[in-house]
Design a protein around this motif. Structure first.
Motif, PDB file in Angstrom:
ATOM      1  N   VAL A   1      50.122  16.706  23.001  1.00 29.36           N
ATOM      2  CA  VAL A   1      50.164  16.848  24.458  1.00 29.36           C
ATOM      3  C   VAL A   1      51.474  17.501  24.892  1.00 29.36           C
ATOM      4  O   VAL A   1      51.484  18.412  25.730  1.00 29.36           O
ATOM      5  CB  VAL A   1      49.981  15.480  25.154  1.00 29.36           C
ATOM      6  CG1 VAL A   1      50.257  15.576  26.642  1.00 29.36           C
ATOM      7  CG2 VAL A   1      48.579  14.946  24.912  1.00 29.36           C
ATOM      8  N   ILE A   2      52.586  17.068  24.320  1.00 30.30           N
ATOM      9  CA  ILE A   2      53.888  17.665  24.652  1.00 30.30           C
ATOM     10  C   ILE A   2      53.905  19.143  24.276  1.00 30.30           C
ATOM     11  O   ILE A   2      54.417  19.986  25.016  1.00 30.30           O
ATOM     12  CB  ILE A   2      55.035  16.893  23.965  1.00 30.30           C
ATOM     13  CG1 ILE A   2      55.176  15.514  24.608  1.00 30.30           C
ATOM     14  CG2 ILE A   2      56.349  17.659  24.040  1.00 30.30           C
ATOM     15  CD1 ILE A   2      56.120  14.580  23.857  1.00 30.30           C
ATOM     16  N   GLY A   3      53.321  19.492  23.137  1.00 34.92           N
ATOM     17  CA  GLY A   3      53.231  20.890  22.735  1.00 34.92           C
ATOM     18  C   GLY A   3      52.423  21.721  23.724  1.00 34.92           C
ATOM     19  O   GLY A   3      52.781  22.853  24.039  1.00 34.92           O
ATOM     20  N   ALA A   4      51.342  21.157  24.240  1.00 38.01           N
ATOM     21  CA  ALA A   4      50.529  21.874  25.221  1.00 38.01           C
ATOM     22  C   ALA A   4      51.300  22.080  26.523  1.00 38.01           C
ATOM     23  O   ALA A   4      51.242  23.158  27.125  1.00 38.01           O
ATOM     24  CB  ALA A   4      49.237  21.104  25.491  1.00 38.01           C
ATOM     25  N   VAL A   5      52.038  21.056  26.947  1.00 38.05           N
ATOM     26  CA  VAL A   5      52.840  21.184  28.162  1.00 38.05           C
ATOM     27  C   VAL A   5      53.918  22.245  27.965  1.00 38.05           C
ATOM     28  O   VAL A   5      54.128  23.106  28.833  1.00 38.05           O
ATOM     29  CB  VAL A   5      53.464  19.828  28.555  1.00 38.05           C
ATOM     30  CG1 VAL A   5      54.497  19.995  29.658  1.00 38.05           C
ATOM     31  CG2 VAL A   5      52.386  18.847  28.974  1.00 38.05           C
ATOM     32  N   MET A   6      54.589  22.214  26.825  1.00 29.45           N
ATOM     33  CA  MET A   6      55.625  23.214  26.542  1.00 29.45           C
ATOM     34  C   MET A   6      55.033  24.620  26.511  1.00 29.45           C
ATOM     35  O   MET A   6      55.653  25.571  26.996  1.00 29.45           O
ATOM     36  CB  MET A   6      56.340  22.885  25.236  1.00 29.45           C
ATOM     37  CG  MET A   6      57.232  21.670  25.332  1.00 29.45           C
ATOM     38  SD  MET A   6      57.999  21.207  23.769  1.00 29.45           S
ATOM     39  CE  MET A   6      58.888  22.672  23.366  1.00 29.45           C
ATOM     40  N   ASN A   7      53.850  24.770  25.944  1.00 30.41           N
ATOM     41  CA  ASN A   7      53.184  26.065  25.895  1.00 30.41           C
ATOM     42  C   ASN A   7      52.932  26.588  27.310  1.00 30.41           C
ATOM     43  O   ASN A   7      53.195  27.760  27.597  1.00 30.41           O
ATOM     44  CB  ASN A   7      51.872  25.940  25.125  1.00 30.41           C
ATOM     45  CG  ASN A   7      51.156  27.257  24.999  1.00 30.41           C
ATOM     46  OD1 ASN A   7      51.746  28.266  24.624  1.00 30.41           O
ATOM     47  ND2 ASN A   7      49.873  27.246  25.313  1.00 30.41           N
ATOM     48  N   GLU A   8      52.428  25.741  28.177  1.00 30.06           N
ATOM     49  CA  GLU A   8      52.181  26.154  29.561  1.00 30.06           C
ATOM     50  C   GLU A   8      53.483  26.513  30.274  1.00 30.06           C
ATOM     51  O   GLU A   8      53.535  27.496  31.020  1.00 30.06           O
ATOM     52  CB  GLU A   8      51.437  25.062  30.321  1.00 30.06           C
ATOM     53  CG  GLU A   8      50.009  24.854  29.882  1.00 30.06           C
ATOM     54  CD  GLU A   8      49.106  26.025  30.196  1.00 30.06           C
ATOM     55  OE1 GLU A   8      49.317  26.719  31.211  1.00 30.06           O
ATOM     56  OE2 GLU A   8      48.155  26.254  29.425  1.00 30.06           O
TER      57      GLU A   8
ATOM     58  N   VAL B   1      51.322  27.540  35.857  1.00 33.28           N
ATOM     59  CA  VAL B   1      50.901  26.488  34.936  1.00 33.28           C
ATOM     60  C   VAL B   1      49.461  26.126  35.272  1.00 33.28           C
ATOM     61  O   VAL B   1      49.123  25.831  36.416  1.00 33.28           O
ATOM     62  CB  VAL B   1      51.819  25.246  35.056  1.00 33.28           C
ATOM     63  CG1 VAL B   1      51.276  24.099  34.234  1.00 33.28           C
ATOM     64  CG2 VAL B   1      53.231  25.590  34.640  1.00 33.28           C
ATOM     65  N   ASP B   2      48.604  26.178  34.271  1.00 30.84           N
ATOM     66  CA  ASP B   2      47.188  25.898  34.470  1.00 30.84           C
ATOM     67  C   ASP B   2      46.935  24.407  34.271  1.00 30.84           C
ATOM     68  O   ASP B   2      46.919  23.909  33.147  1.00 30.84           O
ATOM     69  CB  ASP B   2      46.343  26.731  33.503  1.00 30.84           C
ATOM     70  CG  ASP B   2      44.868  26.712  33.851  1.00 30.84           C
ATOM     71  OD1 ASP B   2      44.468  25.912  34.721  1.00 30.84           O
ATOM     72  OD2 ASP B   2      44.125  27.504  33.253  1.00 30.84           O
ATOM     73  N   ARG B   3      46.746  23.711  35.374  1.00 31.47           N
ATOM     74  CA  ARG B   3      46.532  22.261  35.297  1.00 31.47           C
ATOM     75  C   ARG B   3      45.220  21.924  34.611  1.00 31.47           C
ATOM     76  O   ARG B   3      45.110  20.879  33.973  1.00 31.47           O
ATOM     77  CB  ARG B   3      46.578  21.653  36.689  1.00 31.47           C
ATOM     78  CG  ARG B   3      47.985  21.617  37.257  1.00 31.47           C
ATOM     79  CD  ARG B   3      47.961  21.092  38.638  1.00 31.47           C
ATOM     80  NE  ARG B   3      47.409  22.190  39.455  1.00 31.47           N
ATOM     81  CZ  ARG B   3      47.547  22.306  40.736  1.00 31.47           C
ATOM     82  NH1 ARG B   3      48.202  21.398  41.403  1.00 31.47           N
ATOM     83  NH2 ARG B   3      47.036  23.318  41.393  1.00 31.47           N
TER      84      ARG B   3
END
Length: 135
Positions: free
Chosen positions: A91-98, A109-111
């Protein structure tokens, strides 16, 4: 494969396989252009995030409980706490990617992508725990 090899497979591995299949289906649907023709296929804009979260979680689980090998890379058992950290890392990786795309390519940022990743991680965390595959 013999019976001993199947003992290491659990629902996490099957989530990973489903993720690979969904990712490929998304590629096919996007390539054909059916998303613009059939509105119900618009969910395939967010499916890659769901699929990738499942694939990455299943890959990280292989370090502790390999599905196709008898010897794990990390010899300590996979506990609920360690598995939670694996899911949290995804999940943290996905947030960082966004955030990285937002900063460097000036894309919002695509919610929906983050929500798809969060739903995927909640699903892949809860089901193995409820089935008592991880202690």
């Amino acid at each position: 494969m013999n019976k001993e090899g199947n003992q290491n497979r659990n629902s996490i591995d099957y989530f990973g396989l489903v993720g690979i299949i969904l990712w490929y289906l998304t590629y096919l649907v996007r390539k054909t252009g059916w998303i613009t023709t059939y509105s119900f296929l618009s969910l395939f804009w967010n499916v890659p995030n769901l699929a990738f979260a499942w694939v990455l979680t299943a890959m990280l689980k292989q370090l502790y409980q390999p599905a196709f090998s008898k010897t794990p890379l990390i010899t300590t058992p996979l506990t609920i706490k360690k598995y939670f950290y694996i899911c949290l890392l995804v999940v943290i990786g996905a947030v960082m990617n966004e955030v990285i795309f937002s900063v460097f390519q000036e894309i919002a940022v695509d919610r929906d992508d983050l929500l798809a990743t969060l739903i995927a991680q909640v699903t892949i965390f809860i089901i193995p725990v409820l089935r008592k595959e991880i202690y």
